[in-house]
Design an enzyme around this catalytic site. Structure first.
Site, mmCIF file in Angstrom:
data_model
loop_
_atom_site.group_PDB
_atom_site.id
_atom_site.type_symbol
_atom_site.label_atom_id
_atom_site.label_comp_id
_atom_site.label_asym_id
_atom_site.label_seq_id
_atom_site.Cartn_x
_atom_site.Cartn_y
_atom_site.Cartn_z
ATOM 1 N N LYS A 131 2.364 37.761 -48.434
ATOM 2 C CA LYS A 131 2.287 38.615 -49.619
ATOM 3 C C LYS A 131 3.058 40.079 -49.324
ATOM 4 O O LYS A 131 3.807 40.422 -49.831
ATOM 5 C CB LYS A 131 0.908 38.810 -50.391
ATOM 6 C CG LYS A 131 0.997 39.859 -51.479
ATOM 7 C CD LYS A 131 -0.397 40.006 -52.232
ATOM 8 C CE LYS A 131 -1.094 40.938 -51.552
ATOM 9 N NZ LYS A 131 -1.126 42.506 -51.746
ATOM 10 N N ASN A 132 2.388 40.465 -48.317
ATOM 11 C CA ASN A 132 2.987 42.019 -48.069
ATOM 12 C C ASN A 132 4.294 42.215 -47.522
ATOM 13 O O ASN A 132 4.812 43.167 -47.652
ATOM 14 C CB ASN A 132 1.630 42.755 -47.125
ATOM 15 C CG ASN A 132 0.287 43.157 -47.817
ATOM 16 O OD1 ASN A 132 0.514 42.978 -49.386
ATOM 17 N ND2 ASN A 132 -0.400 43.374 -47.226
ATOM 18 N N CYS A 168 -5.381 48.304 -55.325
ATOM 19 C CA CYS A 168 -6.660 48.072 -55.172
ATOM 20 C C CYS A 168 -7.549 49.522 -54.929
ATOM 21 O O CYS A 168 -6.737 50.331 -54.083
ATOM 22 C CB CYS A 168 -7.284 47.104 -53.842
ATOM 23 S SG CYS A 168 -6.977 45.593 -54.252
ATOM 24 N N ARG A 214 -5.136 56.591 -50.957
ATOM 25 C CA ARG A 214 -3.961 56.187 -50.625
ATOM 26 C C ARG A 214 -2.929 57.009 -51.055
ATOM 27 O O ARG A 214 -1.837 56.560 -51.960
ATOM 28 C CB ARG A 214 -3.900 54.786 -51.453
ATOM 29 C CG ARG A 214 -5.167 53.677 -51.281
ATOM 30 C CD ARG A 214 -4.853 52.278 -51.670
ATOM 31 N NE ARG A 214 -4.073 51.436 -51.171
ATOM 32 C CZ ARG A 214 -3.902 50.186 -51.258
ATOM 33 N NH1 ARG A 214 -4.425 49.690 -52.084
ATOM 34 N NH2 ARG A 214 -3.223 49.539 -50.388
ATOM 35 N N PRO A 215 -2.834 57.983 -50.457
ATOM 36 C CA PRO A 215 -1.729 58.954 -50.746
ATOM 37 C C PRO A 215 -0.086 58.304 -50.410
ATOM 38 O O PRO A 215 -0.290 57.294 -49.728
ATOM 39 C CB PRO A 215 -1.863 60.179 -49.894
ATOM 40 C CG PRO A 215 -2.758 59.594 -48.858
ATOM 41 C CD PRO A 215 -3.500 58.593 -49.223
ATOM 42 N N ILE A 216 0.911 59.042 -50.925
ATOM 43 C CA ILE A 216 2.135 58.303 -50.544
ATOM 44 C C ILE A 216 3.007 59.547 -49.568
ATOM 45 O O ILE A 216 4.100 59.510 -49.817
ATOM 46 C CB ILE A 216 2.769 57.709 -51.417
ATOM 47 C CG1 ILE A 216 3.021 58.759 -52.719
ATOM 48 C CG2 ILE A 216 2.282 56.450 -51.946
ATOM 49 C CD1 ILE A 216 3.991 58.363 -53.518
ATOM 50 N N ASP A 217 2.288 60.587 -49.168
ATOM 51 C CA ASP A 217 3.166 61.750 -48.595
ATOM 52 C C ASP A 217 3.953 61.500 -47.575
ATOM 53 O O ASP A 217 4.953 61.875 -47.449
ATOM 54 C CB ASP A 217 2.189 62.939 -48.317
ATOM 55 C CG ASP A 217 1.119 62.150 -47.372
ATOM 56 O OD1 ASP A 217 0.257 61.214 -47.492
ATOM 57 O OD2 ASP A 217 0.883 62.598 -45.962
ATOM 58 N N ASP A 259 -7.905 44.577 -43.633
ATOM 59 C CA ASP A 259 -7.859 43.655 -44.980
ATOM 60 C C ASP A 259 -8.825 42.464 -44.760
ATOM 61 O O ASP A 259 -8.925 41.460 -45.493
ATOM 62 C CB ASP A 259 -6.369 43.024 -45.323
ATOM 63 C CG ASP A 259 -5.627 43.976 -46.179
ATOM 64 O OD1 ASP A 259 -6.175 45.108 -46.559
ATOM 65 O OD2 ASP A 259 -4.470 43.767 -46.496
ATOM 66 N N ARG A 269 -4.304 38.322 -57.353
ATOM 67 C CA ARG A 269 -3.182 39.111 -57.033
ATOM 68 C C ARG A 269 -2.683 38.665 -55.775
ATOM 69 O O ARG A 269 -1.481 39.019 -55.166
ATOM 70 C CB ARG A 269 -3.485 40.536 -56.847
ATOM 71 C CG ARG A 269 -3.823 41.145 -58.307
ATOM 72 C CD ARG A 269 -4.314 42.622 -58.360
ATOM 73 N NE ARG A 269 -3.475 43.334 -57.156
ATOM 74 C CZ ARG A 269 -3.679 44.521 -57.019
ATOM 75 N NH1 ARG A 269 -4.565 45.216 -57.750
ATOM 76 N NH2 ARG A 269 -2.875 45.050 -56.134
HETATM 77 C C1 UD1 Z 1 -0.769 48.019 -46.693
HETATM 78 C C2 UD1 Z 1 -1.051 46.703 -47.353
HETATM 79 C C3 UD1 Z 1 -2.740 46.753 -47.539
HETATM 80 C C4 UD1 Z 1 -3.372 47.046 -46.223
HETATM 81 C C5 UD1 Z 1 -2.771 48.361 -45.545
HETATM 82 C C6 UD1 Z 1 -3.218 48.591 -44.198
HETATM 83 C C7 UD1 Z 1 0.637 46.180 -48.856
HETATM 84 C C8 UD1 Z 1 1.077 46.067 -50.374
HETATM 85 N N1 UD1 Z 1 -0.699 46.762 -48.859
HETATM 86 O O1 UD1 Z 1 -1.036 49.213 -47.809
HETATM 87 O O2 UD1 Z 1 -3.075 45.398 -47.991
HETATM 88 O O3 UD1 Z 1 -4.647 47.156 -46.377
HETATM 89 O O4 UD1 Z 1 -1.136 48.272 -45.678
HETATM 90 O O5 UD1 Z 1 -3.003 47.474 -43.183
HETATM 91 O O6 UD1 Z 1 1.327 45.946 -47.985
HETATM 92 N N2 UD1 Z 1 -1.561 56.964 -45.560
HETATM 93 C C9 UD1 Z 1 -1.301 58.385 -45.801
HETATM 94 N N3 UD1 Z 1 -0.051 58.796 -46.456
HETATM 95 C C10 UD1 Z 1 0.791 57.756 -46.988
HETATM 96 C C11 UD1 Z 1 0.487 56.629 -46.671
HETATM 97 C C12 UD1 Z 1 -0.697 56.231 -46.112
HETATM 98 O O7 UD1 Z 1 -2.236 59.183 -45.385
HETATM 99 O O8 UD1 Z 1 1.933 58.433 -47.160
HETATM 100 C C13 UD1 Z 1 -3.005 56.688 -45.199
HETATM 101 C C14 UD1 Z 1 -3.573 55.913 -46.015
HETATM 102 O O9 UD1 Z 1 -4.551 56.291 -46.823
HETATM 103 C C15 UD1 Z 1 -4.614 54.844 -45.273
HETATM 104 C C16 UD1 Z 1 -3.612 54.798 -43.859
HETATM 105 O O10 UD1 Z 1 -2.585 55.720 -43.982
HETATM 106 O O11 UD1 Z 1 -5.611 55.767 -44.500
HETATM 107 C C17 UD1 Z 1 -2.747 53.276 -43.884
HETATM 108 O O12 UD1 Z 1 -2.158 53.309 -45.360
HETATM 109 P P1 UD1 Z 1 -0.898 52.207 -45.237
HETATM 110 O O13 UD1 Z 1 -0.960 51.388 -43.972
HETATM 111 O O14 UD1 Z 1 0.028 53.028 -45.931
HETATM 112 O O15 UD1 Z 1 -1.274 51.179 -46.370
HETATM 113 P P2 UD1 Z 1 -0.601 50.568 -47.491
HETATM 114 O O16 UD1 Z 1 0.972 50.318 -47.128
HETATM 115 O O17 UD1 Z 1 -0.864 51.258 -48.906
#
Ligand code: UD1
Length: 438
Positions: free
Chosen positions: A22-23, A119, A124-127, A307, A400
């Site tokens: 899926k991912n 979820c 889950r920030p996107i910075d 996961d 999902r």
């Molecule tokens: C993806 C997976 C999710 C999995 C996760 C970790 C998808 C759709 N989802 O989620 O199933 O649990 O990888 O393997 O592929 N973070 C920041 N800033 C950012 C992005 C992330 O601080 O801009 C932090 C997050 O809060 C978290 C860590 O980095 O603590 C890892 O997150 P990330 O690897 O980005 O997870 P997702 O891509 O959201």
């Protein structure tokens, strides 16, 4: 409201075939809109998150031709570059809509995409995504719940990620693949799906090297072309079935997988006393006795995946002795513990990130709510291992990410049914485990 009803206590035995990741698929489908050629994508999981993304892709004008439940043709031809807005009620609920920012920014140099949902397992920030897009020269603002990104020219750059992020690595890689010049992503995530998205982009004509290591080098190209691609097997679906075999003391061959991707999970199962046998594209997990305790810390790949944490916890909750799990990726990933307590488990959560698990001999059936996707799957495993009946509400979360989950479990002898009314639920209980076949 759809629910699962489970009659537990029977070991899972047999073979199960794993679907596409899926991912990986989420990144690949988004990236497919970057060409006016046709991308034929196979081994696509037919799950809710994927269908939501496909709908969003169609809504921006791309062509989506579903050849079968697991095969799709996508072409970016038809996208209106003057209206690159991605928003609807469904895409707000998933996480991976944000890969369309990388794809549209890369191809059209602009995108307007609703902020991601997904979820509730942490902030889950996107910075880091935004930092990457800005480093490539884009102006990025967040206004009224939308991420708006725009660039006159997208230019390659040297980007160091402050945290190892799967999403940011994929998103920046997608955008940079059509930037002018070279990009280096340092401290990149190394998950198998990152390699898969890179392989897909390369098959369309991108020039990406180093995916799967922590330094990814991308030489931007001007245009992409047709491709045919088959998505890798889903590491987490495979791990979930491996854990279901262990927790129910069963004997399951998990097929169509890449055993190398499963190493962290196989190693832990071996350590707690399960038999784990690998072949080229399958793993057999057998556990005919009570397993042992261990300690686990979730980490980015190749560490133990976050996961898989709830599924592993459910297994350890039935093992001997006291286990410890440290969740180091997300802050809010033990919400299932409250549910599991209703089944007689013995978990203590310290400071939100550490679970101390004292194994019990048996779980007992209960009525549970799935709190999120992976925790939902873990509760299904608990129900299959438990004495008596378990109902699981809010199974939309599970749908999902797992394709035909209950059907695959029934194929292993699991007594589980999806029901939509009290009548159907009572019928299942009445028939006391004589499961209807599809
Ligand atoms: C993806 C997976 C999710 C999995 C996760 C970790 C998808 C759709 N989802 O989620 O199933 O649990 O990888 O393997 O592929 N973070 C920041 N800033 C950012 C992005 C992330 O601080 O801009 C932090 C997050 O809060 C978290 C860590 O980095 O603590 C890892 O997150 P990330 O690897 O980005 O997870 P997702 O891509 O959201």
């Amino acid at each position: 409201m759809e629910r699962y009803i489970i009659k537990g206590g029977k070991p899972l035995v047999g073979e199960v075939v794993i679907g596409g990741a899926k991912n990986a698929a989420l990144g690949i489908l988004a990236a497919a809109v970057m060409t006016d050629g046709v991308c034929t994508i196979d081994n696509m999981p037919n799950v809710r998150d994927i269908n939501v993304l496909l709908q969003a892709i169609q809504e921006i004008g791309a062509t989506v031709n579903r050849k079968s439940p697991n095969e799709v043709e996508i072409s970016g031809r038809g996208i209106n570059p003057d209206d690159l807005t991605v928003d609807n009620d469904f895409i707000r609920k998933i996480r991976a809509g944000y890969y369309l920012i990388g794809a549209l920014l890369g191809r059209y140099k602009k995108a307007k995409v609703v902020l991601p949902g997904g979820c509730e397992i942490g902030a889950r920030p996107i910075d880091q995504h935004i930092k990457g897009f800005r480093a490539l020269g884009a102006k990025v603002v967040i206004e009224q719940g939308m991420i708006i990104a725009e660039a006159e020219v997208l230019k390659g750059n040297h980007i160091y990620l402050d945290v190892v992020s799967v999403g940011a690595t994929i998103n920046i890689m997608i955008a940079a693949s059509m930037a002018v010049g070279n990009t280096i992503i340092e401290n990149a995530a190394k998950e198998p799906h990152i390699v898969d998205v890179a392989n897909f982009l390369n098959s369309m004509g991108a020039n990406i090297k180093g995916a799967g290591t922590d330094v990814i080098r991308i030489r931007g190209v001007e245009a992409f072309h047709n491709t045919e691609y088959s998505i890798i097997p889903d590491q987490i679906e495979a791990g979930t079935f491996m854990m279901a075999a262990a927790a129910t003391r069963g004997d399951v061959i998990v097929k169509n997988i890449i055993p190398k991707h499963m190493e962290a999970i196989s190693a832990k199962l071996l350590e707690i006393g399960a038999e784990v046998t690998e072949s080229d594209d399958a793993i057999r997990v057998k556990a005919d006795h009570r397993l042992k305790h261990t300690q686990i810390k979730t980490l980015p790949y190749p560490g133990f995946p976050t996961d898989m944490q709830p599924q592993m916890a459910v297994t350890l909750g039935l093992s001997t002795g006291t286990s410890m799990i440290v969740e180091s990726i997300f802050e809010n990933r033990f919400r299932y513990v409250e549910e599991l307590r209703k089944m007689g488990s013995n978990f203590k959560i310290l400071d939100g990130s550490t679970a101390i698990i004292t194994g019990v001999e048996k779980y007992v059936g209960a009525e549970l709510d799935a709190p999120d996707l992976r925790a939902g799957a873990a509760l299904v495993i608990a129900g299959l291992a438990a004495d008596g009946y378990t109902t699981i509400n809010q199974i939309g979360y599970i749908q999902r990410g797992y394709e035909r989950f209950e059907e695959k479990l029934r194929g292993l002898g699991g007594r589980i049914e999806k029901v939509d009314s009290d009548e159907e639920l009572n019928r299942f209980i009445f028939s006391s485990g004589s499961v209807k076949k599809n």
